[in-house]
Design a protein around this motif. Structure first.
Motif, short mmCIF file in Angstrom:
data_model
loop_
_atom_site.label_atom_id
_atom_site.label_comp_id
_atom_site.label_asym_id
_atom_site.label_seq_id
_atom_site.Cartn_x
_atom_site.Cartn_y
_atom_site.Cartn_z
N GLN A 88 6.53 25.25 -29.75
CA GLN A 88 6.47 24.05 -28.91
C GLN A 88 7.72 23.98 -28.04
O GLN A 88 8.81 24.35 -28.47
CB GLN A 88 6.40 22.81 -29.80
N PRO A 89 7.59 23.51 -26.80
CA PRO A 89 8.78 23.37 -25.96
C PRO A 89 9.75 22.36 -26.55
O PRO A 89 9.35 21.31 -27.05
CB PRO A 89 8.21 22.86 -24.63
N LYS A 90 11.01 22.68 -26.48
CA LYS A 90 12.04 21.83 -27.06
C LYS A 90 12.17 20.56 -26.24
O LYS A 90 12.39 20.58 -25.05
CB LYS A 90 13.38 22.57 -27.09
N ARG A 91 12.02 19.44 -26.93
CA ARG A 91 12.12 18.15 -26.24
C ARG A 91 13.56 17.68 -26.25
O ARG A 91 14.28 17.83 -27.23
CB ARG A 91 11.24 17.11 -26.94
N LYS A 92 13.92 17.08 -25.14
CA LYS A 92 15.28 16.57 -25.04
C LYS A 92 15.41 15.28 -25.84
O LYS A 92 14.61 14.37 -25.70
CB LYS A 92 15.63 16.31 -23.57
N ALA A 93 16.41 15.25 -26.72
CA ALA A 93 16.60 14.08 -27.57
C ALA A 93 17.04 12.89 -26.73
O ALA A 93 17.76 13.02 -25.75
CB ALA A 93 17.63 14.38 -28.65
N ALA A 94 16.58 11.69 -27.13
CA ALA A 94 16.97 10.47 -26.44
C ALA A 94 18.45 10.18 -26.69
O ALA A 94 19.00 10.51 -27.73
CB ALA A 94 16.10 9.31 -26.91
N PHE A 95 19.08 9.55 -25.70
CA PHE A 95 20.50 9.24 -25.81
C PHE A 95 20.68 8.14 -26.86
O PHE A 95 20.08 7.08 -26.77
CB PHE A 95 21.04 8.78 -24.46
N GLY A 96 21.51 8.41 -27.84
CA GLY A 96 21.75 7.42 -28.89
C GLY A 96 22.51 8.03 -30.04
O GLY A 96 22.92 9.20 -30.01
#
Length: 292
Positions: A88-96
């Motif tokens: 699966q394409p690596k999803r960018k983690a949300a800022f937090g």
């Protein structure tokens, strides 16, 4: 056997003994081959019957005996019954806040004020986080070592709002964004020309980025100019990104075309507004008549 061992063997007898030995050897090889095939089929049969489970074979080598060849080597291909196991394409983690989940051993840490504390072990970073009651946020993971920052909950919230506003103001794929910039000391007729150009772009459903530079010696409020432009094209336009200070002496905003739902709501509000104005005018007329 004693007579054979005691006497000298003839060439025929020697050849016969060699052939018998070869036949015995072949017989043993056939038995071994059948046994190997039997155990191999049983092994793979058990695996293939487990269709209800989701499992994955890793590539491995197997040796298959063969009568004509000493051994046949084959590389089995990875086999998977799970459709979701594909990469699966690596999803960018949300800022937090990342909490205590730090996959890196060494990281570069920045403190609450934005000052660099240098490279350190993740245990030291967690210790500082606990001591000051802060949260750890990943800033960049594409560098070596990755960069983390200690932040308060309020700082994280403000940064999330900034990123959301930036993402909202950026044009979507397929949407054309036009740009227009001028000085706060712009003449009235030039402002009207600029506003007409904005209205034409809005009519074509383009996004329009308006940038106003504060002129030296000018006391004109740039935000007042933004409101004047929006009021002129308010029948179809609204703010995509509200006016804000981009840098010292420069303010910007982004206008967009209203959706059908927004247009209907705007028309309803205009009707209510006009009806309220008419009622006020009628009341003024009545009051004047009474005083006369």
């Amino acid at each position: 056997m004693k007579s054979i061992q005691g006497s000298r063997l003839s060439p025929f007898q020697t050849k016969f003994i060699h052939r018998m030995s070869a036949l015995c050897t072949i017989k043993h090889l056939c038995q071994a081959t059948r046994s190997e095939n039997k155990y191999t089929k049983r092994f793979f049969g058990i695996l293939l019957t487990q269709t209800a489970q989701k499992w994955l074979f890793s590539p491995f080598w197997i040796v298959v005996p063969n009568l004509r060849k000493s051994a046949v080597f084959g590389l089995t291909q990875p086999f998977c019954t799970d459709e979701k196991s594909h990469a699966q394409p690596k999803r960018k983690a949300a800022f937090g806040s990342v909490g205590r989940r730090i996959p890196y051993r060494i990281l570069h840490l920045i403190n609450q004020e934005g000052e660099s504390l240098g490279n350190m072990h993740r245990a030291e970073a967690l210790k500082l986080m606990d001591q000051h009651g802060l949260k750890l946020v990943l800033l960049r993971d594409n560098v070596e070592p990755p960069v983390y920052r200690l932040m308060t909950g309020q700082q994280i919230h403000e940064e999330q709002l900034k990123r959301a506003e930036k993402k909202k103001s950026s044009p979507k794929p397929g949407v054309v964004q036009k740009e227009l910039s001028f000085s706060s000391a712009i003449a009235k007729n030039d402002l009207e020309t600029k506003t007409k150009q904005i209205a034409q772009w809005i009519e074509k459903k383009h996004h329009v980025k308006v940038t106003i530079r504060q002129a030296k010696g000018s006391s004109t409020d740039m935000f007042t100019l933004f409101d004047h432009i929006l009021e002129t094209v308010s029948e179809k336009a609204t703010y995509l990104s509200k006016p804000k200070v981009a840098r010292e002496g420069v303010s910007t905003c982004v206008l967009r075309h209203m959706s059908d739902k927004e247009l209907k709501e705007h028309q309803k509000m205009e009707i209510k507004k006009n009806s309220a104005v008419k009622e006020d005018e009628n009341e003024d007329l009545k009051s004047k008549e009474l005083h006369q």
